[in-house]
Enzyme design. Structure first.
Site, PDB file in Angstrom:
ATOM      1  N   SER A   1       0.819  -1.222   0.000  1.00 17.64           N
ATOM      2  CA  SER A   1       0.000   0.000   0.000  1.00 17.64           C
ATOM      3  C   SER A   1       0.851   1.270   0.000  1.00 17.64           C
ATOM      4  O   SER A   1       0.554   2.232   0.698  1.00 17.64           O
ATOM      5  CB  SER A   1      -0.949  -0.012   1.198  1.00 17.64           C
ATOM      6  OG  SER A   1      -0.206  -0.029   2.407  1.00 17.64           O
ATOM      7  N   GLY A   2       1.938   1.261  -0.798  1.00 20.22           N
ATOM      8  CA  GLY A   2       2.689   2.498  -1.025  1.00 20.22           C
ATOM      9  C   GLY A   2       2.132   3.186  -2.263  1.00 20.22           C
ATOM     10  O   GLY A   2       1.038   2.851  -2.746  1.00 20.22           O
TER      11      GLY A   2
ATOM     12  N   ALA B   1       9.174   9.581   2.213  1.00 15.41           N
ATOM     13  CA  ALA B   1       9.882  10.322   1.153  1.00 15.41           C
ATOM     14  C   ALA B   1       9.892  11.808   1.491  1.00 15.41           C
ATOM     15  O   ALA B   1       8.884  12.372   1.912  1.00 15.41           O
ATOM     16  CB  ALA B   1       9.210  10.065  -0.187  1.00 15.41           C
TER      17      ALA B   1
ATOM     18  N   GLU C   1      18.048  18.851  -6.663  1.00 14.84           N
ATOM     19  CA  GLU C   1      18.759  17.770  -5.969  1.00 14.84           C
ATOM     20  C   GLU C   1      19.946  17.326  -6.811  1.00 14.84           C
ATOM     21  O   GLU C   1      20.084  17.739  -7.977  1.00 14.84           O
ATOM     22  CB  GLU C   1      17.812  16.596  -5.682  1.00 14.84           C
ATOM     23  CG  GLU C   1      16.756  16.950  -4.634  1.00 14.84           C
ATOM     24  CD  GLU C   1      15.805  15.818  -4.286  1.00 14.84           C
ATOM     25  OE1 GLU C   1      15.883  14.756  -4.917  1.00 14.84           O
ATOM     26  OE2 GLU C   1      14.989  16.015  -3.384  1.00 14.84           O
TER      27      GLU C   1
ATOM     28  N   HIS D   1      22.318   6.328   0.275  1.00 13.66           N
ATOM     29  CA  HIS D   1      22.089   7.779   0.331  1.00 13.66           C
ATOM     30  C   HIS D   1      23.262   8.395   1.096  1.00 13.66           C
ATOM     31  O   HIS D   1      23.632   7.900   2.167  1.00 13.66           O
ATOM     32  CB  HIS D   1      20.759   8.085   1.035  1.00 13.66           C
ATOM     33  CG  HIS D   1      20.278   9.479   0.791  1.00 13.66           C
ATOM     34  ND1 HIS D   1      20.934  10.591   1.277  1.00 13.66           N
ATOM     35  CD2 HIS D   1      19.228   9.952   0.082  1.00 13.66           C
ATOM     36  CE1 HIS D   1      20.282  11.678   0.887  1.00 13.66           C
ATOM     37  NE2 HIS D   1      19.243  11.320   0.150  1.00 13.66           N
TER      38      HIS D   1
ATOM     39  N   ARG E   1      24.344  10.644  -6.467  1.00 11.62           N
ATOM     40  CA  ARG E   1      24.446   9.983  -5.160  1.00 11.62           C
ATOM     41  C   ARG E   1      25.575   8.979  -5.026  1.00 11.62           C
ATOM     42  O   ARG E   1      26.229   8.881  -4.001  1.00 11.62           O
ATOM     43  CB  ARG E   1      23.144   9.234  -4.935  1.00 11.62           C
ATOM     44  CG  ARG E   1      22.397   9.756  -3.803  1.00 11.62           C
ATOM     45  CD  ARG E   1      21.038   9.175  -3.778  1.00 11.62           C
ATOM     46  NE  ARG E   1      20.116  10.272  -3.689  1.00 11.62           N
ATOM     47  CZ  ARG E   1      18.817  10.129  -3.632  1.00 11.62           C
ATOM     48  NH1 ARG E   1      18.280   8.938  -3.685  1.00 11.62           N
ATOM     49  NH2 ARG E   1      18.059  11.179  -3.510  1.00 11.62           N
TER      50      ARG E   1
ATOM     51  N   HIS F   1      19.658   2.832   0.894  1.00 12.45           N
ATOM     52  CA  HIS F   1      18.475   3.684   0.671  1.00 12.45           C
ATOM     53  C   HIS F   1      17.517   3.139  -0.370  1.00 12.45           C
ATOM     54  O   HIS F   1      16.301   3.198  -0.197  1.00 12.45           O
ATOM     55  CB  HIS F   1      18.981   5.060   0.228  1.00 12.45           C
ATOM     56  CG  HIS F   1      17.909   6.083   0.014  1.00 12.45           C
ATOM     57  ND1 HIS F   1      17.107   6.555   1.034  1.00 12.45           N
ATOM     58  CD2 HIS F   1      17.503   6.735  -1.107  1.00 12.45           C
ATOM     59  CE1 HIS F   1      16.261   7.446   0.554  1.00 12.45           C
ATOM     60  NE2 HIS F   1      16.466   7.571  -0.748  1.00 12.45           N
TER      61      HIS F   1
ATOM     62  N   ARG G   1      20.061   5.439  -9.423  1.00 12.10           N
ATOM     63  CA  ARG G   1      18.865   6.269  -9.627  1.00 12.10           C
ATOM     64  C   ARG G   1      19.144   7.753  -9.413  1.00 12.10           C
ATOM     65  O   ARG G   1      19.809   8.135  -8.446  1.00 12.10           O
ATOM     66  CB  ARG G   1      17.768   5.819  -8.661  1.00 12.10           C
ATOM     67  CG  ARG G   1      16.578   6.749  -8.638  1.00 12.10           C
ATOM     68  CD  ARG G   1      15.468   6.186  -7.819  1.00 12.10           C
ATOM     69  NE  ARG G   1      15.722   6.135  -6.409  1.00 12.10           N
ATOM     70  CZ  ARG G   1      15.478   7.129  -5.557  1.00 12.10           C
ATOM     71  NH1 ARG G   1      15.001   8.289  -5.994  1.00 12.10           N
ATOM     72  NH2 ARG G   1      15.711   6.972  -4.267  1.00 12.10           N
TER      73      ARG G   1
END
Ligand code: FAD
Ligand code: SIN
Length: 524
Positions: free
Chosen positions: A13-14, A49, A117, A246, A293, A354, A389
């Protein structure tokens, strides 16, 4: 134990699971959609998030620029067609979320406020303060509550997918024969009953694997269950070696999960400094703190090995405090709660596991290698991320793919035709309640320790082989326990973590070139 029939069965349920549920339930008011989720209904990576969703929104920005940034971060092994598809469909998918009620921040001119970012060459991060995920999760749950044909089942744990292995006759599936999915075995955690959910179409949306490491930003639910289940069902699983660390989790030994200091803080102008106060990223990459990252996390790792220190620091002291508090109220308060006043103190940070870039391999419609089985969100490998990513491309991937999967199920009605199949109920003969849960929690800690010590940011064949040896022992030990012990969520999670660790290590050993988040001393 009972048999429950559904048209569409969604595990998780995300953002991924809920978005598919809403779209399919709206399109088919007479079909029933089940969403099962192992903790309370909002618990997910999505809920935590921070930074936001990367979407080309500004007139000065372009799809081409976002595409190039995504490819560069992914070390150019992304699937170009997928990158284009996701980035070009992003604005429309975001509008759907806004129409469902999600509120994002606006700037002084009344336009959506766009953050920046690492790895992005433009401001394009749409956000709700520093709690974007919570805003999205609650919006989606509100929509779910309005749709009577959705049954949302919190504290229901998916154990295994039902495929030919389980159907009557126990046909053994060979490598090249097509496999079909008929639903899943689900444990009702309140009654302990293991029920058989038979479904025309099943979607795995079970999120990430962060908990396979000792230090992670992911909540305790992130144990790679969907990937574990798909692995046991013989689905294709790839690029597990690309685990993203991360760079800036708050350094608080003993606190788990690690609290994230969003990359958007560096996008807002914060500097990374070592104990001497030097901005070490200036020497590493021309983008300094805003390199992608993998580069920043590796640079911090090297800095820590060189200095013997336990953390580096984020310096926000030169930033506009009022604006900082307005954009990052949650981070500001968290720091203050541990005695760090960002106006005058540096924030201690370390890298932490992460995100998983690989996972269950899917095509552009989210279809796995198993018939009637889709995978969506962090558990899937779409080809968008390549070897690493780009920040805030994950919520985006889940949002776009969820809408495309829903569209595929809506337009191709073959999926929802009832299939006649005899599925046996779960068999727990010969098992007894565990005497001591310590046997399970001990093995879970062992897996996490092995992965953190031997399979983290910098790898080598020697460390990987040592990890594999130790994991093999743990696997055998856990399987012994599984064969004689009544199932529990803890035991299932341990089996899944074992599978995830095994996949990361073996796929790392197969990669002979350093790419993005994968870095081995043997490939230099
Ligand atoms: P999740 O949101 O993790 O949902 C998975 C669901 O599956 C959960 O409900 C879980 O309980 C359920 N589940 C798992 N196993 C089972 C089982 N066996 N049975 C039943 N249910 C099960 N990405 C961005 O793009 N931007 C950001 O700003 C950002 N910030 C982040 C900050 C943090 C601290 C973290 C941890 C991640 C962040 N990410 C961000 C990554 C992003 O949040 C996730 O990749 C994304 O939310 C995954 O969504 P999902 O729906 O695939 O999985
Ligand atoms: C963050 O806010 O730094 C996390 C963003 C992401 O994971 O993409």
């Amino acid at each position: 134990m009972s048999i429950i029939k559904s048209d569409i069965l969604i595990l998780g349920s995300g953002i991924a699971g809920l978005t598919i549920a809403i779209k399919t339930a709206m399109a088919f008011p007479n079909k029933n959609v089940f969403v099962v989720t192992k903790a309370d209904e909002s618990e997910s990576n999505t809920k935590y998030a921070q930074g936001g969703i990367a979407v080309v929104w500004d007139k000065l920005d372009s799809f081409e620029s976002h595409i190039q940034d995504t490819l560069k971060a992914g070390d150019y092994i992304n699937d170009l067609e997928v990158v284009k598809m996701v980035i070009e469909e992003a604005p429309e998918c975001l509008m759907k979320l806004i129409n469902w009620g999600a509120e994002f921040d606006f700037d002084k001119k009344g336009d959506l406020d766009l953050g920046k970012e690492g790895g992005h060459s433009a401001h394009r991060i749409i956000h709700h303060k520093d709690i974007t995920g919570l805003e999205i999760e609650l919006t989606l749950l509100d929509q779910i509550a309005k749709l009577p044909n959705i049954t949302l089942l919190p504290y229901h744990f998916a154990i295994d997918l039902i495929t030919e292995h389980h159907t009557e006759g126990k046909k053994i599936v060979s490598e090249d024969e097509p496999i079909n999915c008929y639903g899943a075995y689900i444990m009702n955690q309140k009654t302990q009953s293991i029920d058989t959910y038979v479904s025309s179409v099943t979607i795995v949306a079970t999120g990430g694997i962060g908990q396979v490491y000792a230090s992670t930003t992911n909540p305790t639910i992130a144990t790679g269950d969907g990937i574990g289940m798909a692995f046991r069902a013989k689905a294709k699983i790839t690029e597990m070696e690309f685990v993203q660390f991360h760079p800036t989790a708050l350094y608080r030994p003993g606190e788990s999960p690690a609290f994230l200091i969003s990359e958007a803080v560096r996008g807002f102008g914060a500097y990374l400094r070592n104990k001497e106060g030097n901005r070490f990223m200036l020497k590493v990459d021309e983008r300094a703190e805003l390199a992608s990252r993998d580069i920043v996390a590796r640079a911090i790792n090297i800095e820590l090995l060189k200095t013997g220190e336990e953390c580096v620091y984020l310096d926000c002291t030169h930033l506009d405090l009022t604006a900082f508090k307005n954009h990052f109220p949650n981070i500001y308060e968290k720091c203050l709660s541990i005695g760090v006043d960002v106006a005058k103190d540096f924030i201690p940070v370390v890298p932490a596991s992460h995100y998983l870039c690989g996972g269950i391999t899917v095509d552009k419609k989210g279809k796995t290698s198993i018939n009637n089985l889709f995978a969506c969100g962090e558990c899937s490998r779409t080809g968008l991320h390549g070897a690493n990513r780009l920040a805030s491309n994950s919520l985006l991937e889940a949002l776009v793919y969820a809408q495309n999967i829903a569209e595929e199920i809506i337009t191709n009605t073959n999926y929802l035709k009832e299939k006649l199949v005899q599925v046996p109920e779960w068999n727990e003969e010969g098992t007894t309640a565990p005497d001591e849960l310590i046997l399970i929690s001990h093995n879970r800690k062992m897996v996490q320790t092995i992965m953190s010590n031997l399979v983290a940011i910098v790898r080598s064949n020697e460390r990987l082989e040592k990890a594999l040896d130790q994991l093999n022992y743990l696997y055998q030990d856990t399987e012994k326990l599984y064969n004689k012990t009544k199932l529990s969520p803890q035991l299932c999670e341990l089996r899944n973590l074992n599978a995830i660790a095994f996949l990361i290590v073996t796929q790392s050993l197969e990669r002979k070139e350093n790419k993005g988040a994968f870095y081995s001393l043997d490939n230099l």
